[in-house]
Design an enzyme around this catalytic site. Structure first.
Site, PDB file in Angstrom:
ATOM      1  N   ASN A   7      45.860  36.701  52.710  1.00 47.23           N
ATOM      2  CA  ASN A   7      44.931  37.086  51.653  1.00 47.23           C
ATOM      3  C   ASN A   7      44.188  35.806  51.264  1.00 47.23           C
ATOM      4  OD1 ASN A   7      43.594  37.907  49.396  1.00 47.23           O
ATOM      5  ND2 ASN A   7      45.397  38.723  48.333  1.00 47.23           N
ATOM      6  N   ARG A  93      43.726  40.879  54.400  1.00 51.20           N
ATOM      7  CA  ARG A  93      43.203  41.690  53.300  1.00 51.20           C
ATOM      8  C   ARG A  93      41.699  41.428  53.211  1.00 51.20           C
ATOM      9  NH1 ARG A  93      42.956  40.621  46.980  1.00 51.20           N
ATOM     10  NH2 ARG A  93      42.336  42.709  46.371  1.00 51.20           N
ATOM     11  N   HIS A 182      41.823  48.316  44.970  1.00 53.19           N
ATOM     12  CA  HIS A 182      43.289  48.470  44.895  1.00 53.19           C
ATOM     13  C   HIS A 182      43.775  49.590  45.824  1.00 53.19           C
ATOM     14  CE1 HIS A 182      43.440  46.884  40.457  1.00 53.19           C
ATOM     15  NE2 HIS A 182      43.664  45.886  41.291  1.00 53.19           N
ATOM     16  N   ARG A 243      38.605  41.785  32.064  1.00 53.04           N
ATOM     17  CA  ARG A 243      37.424  42.635  32.329  1.00 53.04           C
ATOM     18  C   ARG A 243      37.369  43.787  31.342  1.00 53.04           C
ATOM     19  NH1 ARG A 243      39.062  43.698  38.330  1.00 53.04           N
ATOM     20  NH2 ARG A 243      39.729  41.575  38.740  1.00 53.04           N
ATOM     21  N   GLY A 334      52.633  48.027  34.778  1.00 53.91           N
ATOM     22  CA  GLY A 334      53.175  49.368  35.051  1.00 53.91           C
ATOM     23  C   GLY A 334      54.643  49.338  35.446  1.00 53.91           C
ATOM     24  N   GLU A 335      55.041  48.289  36.180  1.00 60.10           N
ATOM     25  CA  GLU A 335      56.430  48.225  36.660  1.00 60.10           C
ATOM     26  C   GLU A 335      57.395  47.703  35.597  1.00 60.10           C
ATOM     27  OE1 GLU A 335      56.443  45.871  40.297  1.00 60.10           O
ATOM     28  OE2 GLU A 335      54.664  46.963  40.951  1.00 60.10           O
ATOM     29  N   GLU A 386      51.635  45.347  48.380  1.00 60.96           N
ATOM     30  CA  GLU A 386      50.415  45.411  49.183  1.00 60.96           C
ATOM     31  C   GLU A 386      50.572  44.656  50.500  1.00 60.96           C
ATOM     32  OE1 GLU A 386      48.694  44.469  45.318  1.00 60.96           O
ATOM     33  OE2 GLU A 386      46.821  45.286  46.087  1.00 60.96           O
TER      34      GLU A 386
END
Ligand code: ADP
Length: 404
Positions: A7, A93, A182, A243, A334-335, A386
């Site tokens: 990446n 990526r 994403h 953002r 989220g995790e 990912e």
């Protein structure tokens, strides 16, 4: 079967080396501040006894070429990769694949040229992604290399959801439409959800929430993305670390005419000074939660706004899908942030979405369910990966190409 995932960002290179026979990580590293006087490489690797060890190197790394050479050196020194010929493949990526790439693609000169043509759509990301590909191809020309696009998973979004209500010629001539990002993460957690629920992905309707520094939500119908909150760029949609996500577009002109902002200043404001940071001065959710618990009003407001925006999208995508089998939380927030998960789902029991606070608070490793036993819709926490998804797609693509 070793696969290297790369990446390549503007000033950083992230990599992971997998053994795809058991999908284990052999090495992983992050090279930061490429092009600056003090670049820093943090390299984790598995030794012969299976223990993970770490080395850190701080030295000037002039450019990406030098960065890749340093990566090859530490991989060799740590005994994880002797030479590039040991690699089954390299997966890159790539942020923007435009409308051309619906799936991972074996890299050849034509693909490189297309990624170059897409630079206007992703000026910050595609150039360093491309640089990574070029340097890796020059260093290991005999190793098959695959581009895995962040946008590819969302190419199934239908026209009524990907078009903006703008003059059609802007789409035709300037490619203005929703692309979504994403995609590798949304696709990965969707597959994991299907495995966990023991149902074919093609029969599942999901709402996947990737909540990290960047954040996006995707509506998945029968395993395919039918809408997502990020748009032409990753600026649209949810409130993120820095953002803004959705705003009234007229604010941009108002800032120009009334507050003296130039176009590039507004762009920077919306991307780097807004979101959670704009609301409360901090963009790290752990710190914001700590401040909110101590009674800080702007931190509380930031969390209220963050969760409210997510809840609105859950409602919108519920309506778009008609039937939802599971809601999936992933990404750093989220995790890990049980309180945020709970707030996003609060008051949705009439929609059959309800979190069981005991299960939600019992943070476990791996996949876990947090829905109340009374409700049919599953609420899942699924760690994203990912890099592994890119490695798997790389292997799959190389194998398909070999059969062709
Ligand atoms: P990126 O998008 O850069 O990959 P991550 O997915 O790692 O980012 O998510 C980073 C976010 O996750 C940060 O806001 C961080 O505060 C948040 N986060 C990580 N762990 C926790 C935690 N235990 N509680 C709340 N937030 C967390």
């Amino acid at each position: 079967m070793k696969v290297l995932v790369i990446n390549s960002g503007s000033s950083s290179i992230k990599y992971q080396l997998f053994d795809m026979l058991d999908k284990s990580v052999l090495a992983a590293g992050l090279l930061e501040q490429v092009g600056e006087a003090a670049s820093r490489l943090t390299h984790h690797f598995r030794d012969v006894h299976g223990a993970m060890l770490k080395t850190v190197k701080t030295q000037p790394v002039e450019n990406h070429q030098a960065g890749f050479e340093l990566m090859a050196t530490v991989l060799k020194e740590s005994g994880t990769l002797g030479e590039s010929a040991e690699l089954y493949g390299i997966g890159h990526r790539v942020v923007h694949g435009g409308e051309k790439y619906h799936e991972p693609t074996r890299i050849n000169p034509e693909v490189i040229e297309t990624i170059r043509q897409l630079i206007p759509l992703a000026p910050l990301h595609n150039p360093p992604n491309l640089l990574g590909i070029e340097v890796a191809l020059a260093a290991a020309p005999q190793v098959p290399q695959v581009a895995v696009f962040d946008t590819a998973f969302h190419q199934s979004i239908p026209p009524w959801a990907f078009h903006y209500a703008l003059p059609q010629h802007l789409y035709e001539e300037h490619h203005v439409r929703r692309y979504g990002f994403h995609g590798t993460s949304h696709g990965y957690v969707a597959k994991q959800a299907a495995l966990h629920l023991n149902s074919p992905l093609e029969s599942l309707n999901l709402i996947t929430l990737h909540l990290g520094n960047g954040a996006s939500v995707t509506a998945i119908e029968n395993g395919r993305s039918i809408d997502t909150s990020m748009g032409l760029t990753p600026l649209e949609g949810l409130i993120m670390g820095t953002r803004s996500g959705d705003i009234d577009p007229a604010i941009i002109f108002y800032l120009g005419s009334q507050a003296g902002y130039a176009a590039d200043e507004v762009e920077s404001l919306l991307n780097k000074q807004s979101g959670l940071k704009g609301i409360c001065g901090v963009n790290d959710m752990r710190e914001i939660s700590r401040l909110a618990n101590k009674g800080n009003e702007t931190a509380k407001l930031a969390i209220d706004m963050y969760c409210y925006r997510i809840k609105k999208y859950i409602g919108a995508y519920y309506a778009a899908l008609g039937r939802v089998d599971a809601l999936v939380f992933t990404g750093g927030i989220g995790e890990n942030a049980a309180d945020i998960r709970s707030r996003c789902c609060a008051g949705l029991s009439r929609l059959a979405i309800e979190v069981d606070e005991n299960k939600n608070g019992r943070q476990t490793r791996g996949i876990f369910e947090i829905q109340s036993p009374k409700t049919p819709i599953k609420v899942l926490v699924i760690p994203t990966n990912e890099e592994l998804e890119i490695a798997e797609q790389t292997v799959e693509r190389i194998q398909i190409n070999t059969l062709l």
